[in-house]
Design an enzyme around this catalytic site. Structure first.
Site, short mmCIF file in Angstrom:
data_model
loop_
_atom_site.label_atom_id
_atom_site.label_comp_id
_atom_site.label_asym_id
_atom_site.label_seq_id
_atom_site.Cartn_x
_atom_site.Cartn_y
_atom_site.Cartn_z
N ASP A 19 -64.45 40.78 55.78
CA ASP A 19 -64.22 39.38 55.42
C ASP A 19 -62.85 39.23 54.76
OD1 ASP A 19 -64.35 36.75 54.55
OD2 ASP A 19 -65.63 37.25 52.82
N ASN A 21 -61.39 36.13 54.04
CA ASN A 21 -61.13 34.87 53.32
C ASN A 21 -62.24 34.48 52.36
OD1 ASN A 21 -63.00 34.22 55.20
ND2 ASN A 21 -62.05 32.30 55.83
N ASP A 23 -65.56 34.35 52.04
CA ASP A 23 -66.75 33.50 52.20
C ASP A 23 -67.99 34.31 52.54
OD1 ASP A 23 -66.19 34.22 54.77
OD2 ASP A 23 -66.04 32.19 55.58
N ASP A 27 -64.56 38.18 59.73
CA ASP A 27 -63.75 37.26 60.53
C ASP A 27 -62.64 38.01 61.27
OD1 ASP A 27 -61.73 37.61 58.44
OD2 ASP A 27 -63.05 36.31 57.25
N ASP A 96 -66.56 39.54 74.94
CA ASP A 96 -67.94 39.46 75.41
C ASP A 96 -68.07 38.20 76.27
OD1 ASP A 96 -70.81 39.88 75.41
OD2 ASP A 96 -70.53 40.87 73.48
N ASP A 196 -72.67 40.07 79.29
CA ASP A 196 -73.97 40.03 78.64
C ASP A 196 -75.10 39.74 79.63
OD1 ASP A 196 -75.27 39.83 75.90
OD2 ASP A 196 -75.86 37.89 76.71
N GLU A 252 -73.78 44.62 80.87
CA GLU A 252 -75.00 44.91 80.12
C GLU A 252 -76.13 44.19 80.82
OE1 GLU A 252 -77.53 43.80 76.27
OE2 GLU A 252 -76.81 42.45 77.82
N HIS A 328 -75.48 46.44 68.31
CA HIS A 328 -75.97 45.35 67.47
C HIS A 328 -77.39 44.91 67.83
CE1 HIS A 328 -74.72 43.56 71.15
NE2 HIS A 328 -75.28 42.42 70.82
N ASP A 329 -77.97 45.49 68.87
CA ASP A 329 -79.29 45.06 69.35
C ASP A 329 -80.45 45.99 68.97
OD1 ASP A 329 -78.49 42.68 70.50
OD2 ASP A 329 -78.05 43.61 72.44
C1 GLC Z 1 -77.70 40.62 74.98
C2 GLC Z 1 -77.00 40.71 73.64
C3 GLC Z 1 -77.95 40.24 72.57
C4 GLC Z 1 -78.33 38.82 72.85
C5 GLC Z 1 -78.87 38.63 74.26
C6 GLC Z 1 -78.86 37.18 74.66
O1 GLC Z 1 -78.76 41.48 75.09
O2 GLC Z 1 -76.52 42.00 73.42
O3 GLC Z 1 -77.40 40.39 71.28
O4 GLC Z 1 -79.29 38.40 71.92
O5 GLC Z 1 -78.10 39.31 75.23
O6 GLC Z 1 -77.55 36.73 74.82
CA CA Z 2 -64.66 35.20 56.24
#
Ligand code: GLC
Ligand code: CA
Length: 557
Positions: A19, A21, A23, A27, A96, A196, A252, A328-329
């Site tokens: 971060d 700034n 908050d 970012d 993405d 995605d 993906e 992240h999933d």
């Molecule tokens: C993909 C992304 C995931 C998202 C899903 C719907 O699996 O990696 O984070 O929730 O698609 O867009």
């Molecule tokens: Ca920020």
């Protein structure tokens, strides 16, 4: 084109990276500030999870404007500066591309919803049901019906959250719009896209109910996954936009199989590379991470089997995959494939050695380079739609008692992987000087980038070394893969045979000592390159310590 086969890619999930700034939200300028850190890992590209305008129902994967930046993350100028500064350090940006669906806040959808005769209606999948019944029995990937009501008996499809409306790729105007979006970004000098949920863009004609004889909502699987038009749709996108910029595409998909990888990213496929989920979903039941019926148990044999399958698949079919341990999933990987307590350092290094020595492009998910692990979440820590929705559905549909559903959610929740990157031991782990949007893992006092910079044998420095070695030894990129000790229950060992050099990798996947016997031919001329314990001279018979891992190079092949 971006040399994706020789590259190492770093995934940034911007909200939790850094971060700038004050908050409490990561970012774009925060990413700019930390580019030297990413480059210190010898990364060649950064895959940026979405930074576009979004109401954040799925933290950026629900996009309301593809050509503007979410103000929480900064401005278009900030992003352009990021692209340039990364470039100056030798790194490309991969954006993405989320075009299976848009947010229902997108102007297209708003127009479609308000006016049934608008041409935008046909951008989405609107279907007649009845006043009270959806057009079919499909379930959303996040639980609940895959349909939301528009007006009277009219419904629209949402395979993910209720505010992610699926796009209608059968409408050529939709592809025209997507071409404009990819052109817009490619003009800015990015290397390409991570696409995605790209194998769900084609849905079965007529959208019939799945297993109508069964009661309740049904998983639509082959009615929405890997349908025959996915490839021609993507080929159009490639021909009309991506090829003109010589750009790169990483797909993906949902439940990606060998066949779908072969189809989409074989030698003449429209994508260059794909992810599979066989490692990430080990221990899950058939319905995904909230399906606890297999107890989340992962054995070393399971890891060996998945590895063998995808290594052999890439050689046989000349496909290419992205290798990753975390993203992240899913919750972070250390307590799944290694041990995040007693053997945190050695198992993190063993897994890094694994990820960087396989066929395929290695990815690093932010924070794994310092051995970040899962915090002990409580319900008040949940931020992710999937956590709330899936825990509710576990109770409603599977009759799991609420306390148990909550416990399971704490365990598998994607929020586990989304806590702020731990930069130092200051308040909020140096991620921000404002209270972050999500909890910080309290172990940051000990586990942070600053402290690991100082220790030569830290996980961070191990990642730097293995990434450098990966770049210096072509056999780790272009070499073949062949397995040794195939029947050993706990030790994974393989050769990467290149033109002039061969690598030998030996990994004790277990937290116990293991005995192995290596072929004499390997033992005679091996040079030690890297180990997570002291480097050792190779011997035909060895006793490996818990999670002990080695990389040796053999002269000649
Ligand atoms: C993909 C992304 C995931 C998202 C899903 C719907 O699996 O990696 O984070 O929730 O698609 O867009
Ligand atoms: Ca920020």
């Amino acid at each position: 084109m971006f040399d994706y086969k020789h590259a190492v890619i770093y995934q940034v999930w911007p909200r939790s990276f850094y971060d700038s700034n004050h908050d409490g939200i990561g970012d774009i300028n925060g990413i700019r500030a930390k580019l030297p850190h990413i480059r210190s890992l010898h990364c060649d590209a950064i895959w940026l999870s979405p930074v576009y305008a979004s109401p954040n129902d799925d933290f950026g994967y629900d996009i309301s404007d593809y050509c503007s930046i979410n103000p929480e993350f900064g401005t278009m100028e900030d992003l352009e500066a990021l692209i340039q500064e990364a470039d100056a350090l030798g790194m490309k940006i991969i954006m993405d591309l989320v075009v299976n669906h848009t947010s229902t806040s997108h102007a297209w959808f708003q127009k479609a919803l308000k006016d049934p005769s608008s041409p935008y209606r046909d951008y989405y999948i609107f279907r007649k049901g009845t006043e009270t019944q959806a057009p079919n029995n499909w379930i959303s990937f996040f639980g609940g019906s895959a349909w939301q009501k528009a007006e009277q008996d009219m419904w629209y499809m949402t395979l993910y959250t209720k505010t992610q409306a699926d796009l209608n790729w059968t409408n050529p105007a939709v592809i025209d719009e997507i071409v404009k979006i990819t052109d817009f970004w490619l003009e800015k000098g990015i290397a390409g896209f991570r696409m995605d949920t790209i194998n769900t863009i084609d849905k079965i004609e007529g959208l019939p109910s799945k297993n109508p004889e069964k009661k309740g909502l049904q998983f639509a699987d082959d009615y929405v996954i890997d349908r025959p038009n996915v490839r021609p749709y993507l080929q159009q996108l490639r021909d009309r936009s991506l090829s003109r910029y010589d750009s790169f595409a990483l797909g993906e998909g949902v439940m990606t199989t060998e066949a779908s990888v072969r189809n989409l990213c074989g030698p003449d496929g429209p994508l260059d590379m794909m992810f599979h989920f066989d490692l990430a979903t080990l221990g899950y039941g058939a319905l995904g991470k909230y399906d606890f019926r297999k107890g989340y148990i992962i054995t070393d044999r399971m890891i060996k089997k998945v590895t063998r399958k995808w290594q052999q698949e890439q050689m046989r079919d000349h496909t290419w995959i992205g290798n990753y341990l975390s993203n992240h999933d899913h919750k972070r990987h250390l307590d799944r494939f290694g041990n995040d307590r007693k053997y945190r350092v050695v198992s993190a290094k063993m897994l890094a050695l694994y990820n960087f020595t396989l066929i395929g492009t290695p990815l690093i998910y932010q924070g794994e380079e310092i051995g970040m692990t899962n915090p002990k979440l409580k319900k008040s820590d949940w931020r992710d739609y999937e956590a709330f929705s899936s825990s509710k559905e576990m109770t409603n549909m599977l009759h799991v008692p609420a306390f148990l559903a909550e416990k399971i959610t704490n365990f598998v929740d994607r929020d586990n992987a989304r806590t702020p990157v731990q930069w130092n031991s200051h308040q909020y782990a140096g991620f921000s000087d404002h209270e972050p949007w999500i909890c910080v893992n309290p172990d940051y006092l000990e586990w942070n980038v600053e402290s690991q910079e100082k220790q030569s044998d830290s996980i961070l420095n191990f990642y730097r070394t293995i990434s450098r070695i990966h770049h210096e030894h072509d056999c780790l990129v272009t070499g073949s893969w062949s397995e040794l000790l195939e029947t050993h229950p706990h030790v994974l060992a393989y050769l990467r045979k290149g033109e002039t050099e061969t690598a030998l990798v030996v990994l004790n996947l277990s937290g116990f000592c293991q005995k192995i016997k290596l072929p004499d031919a390997c033992v005679s001329n091996a040079q030690s390159a890297l180990s997570n314990y002291e480097t050792r001279t190779i011997e035909a018979q060895m006793r490996l310590k818990p999670y002990e891992a080695h990389l040796w190079f053999l002269n000649g092949n």
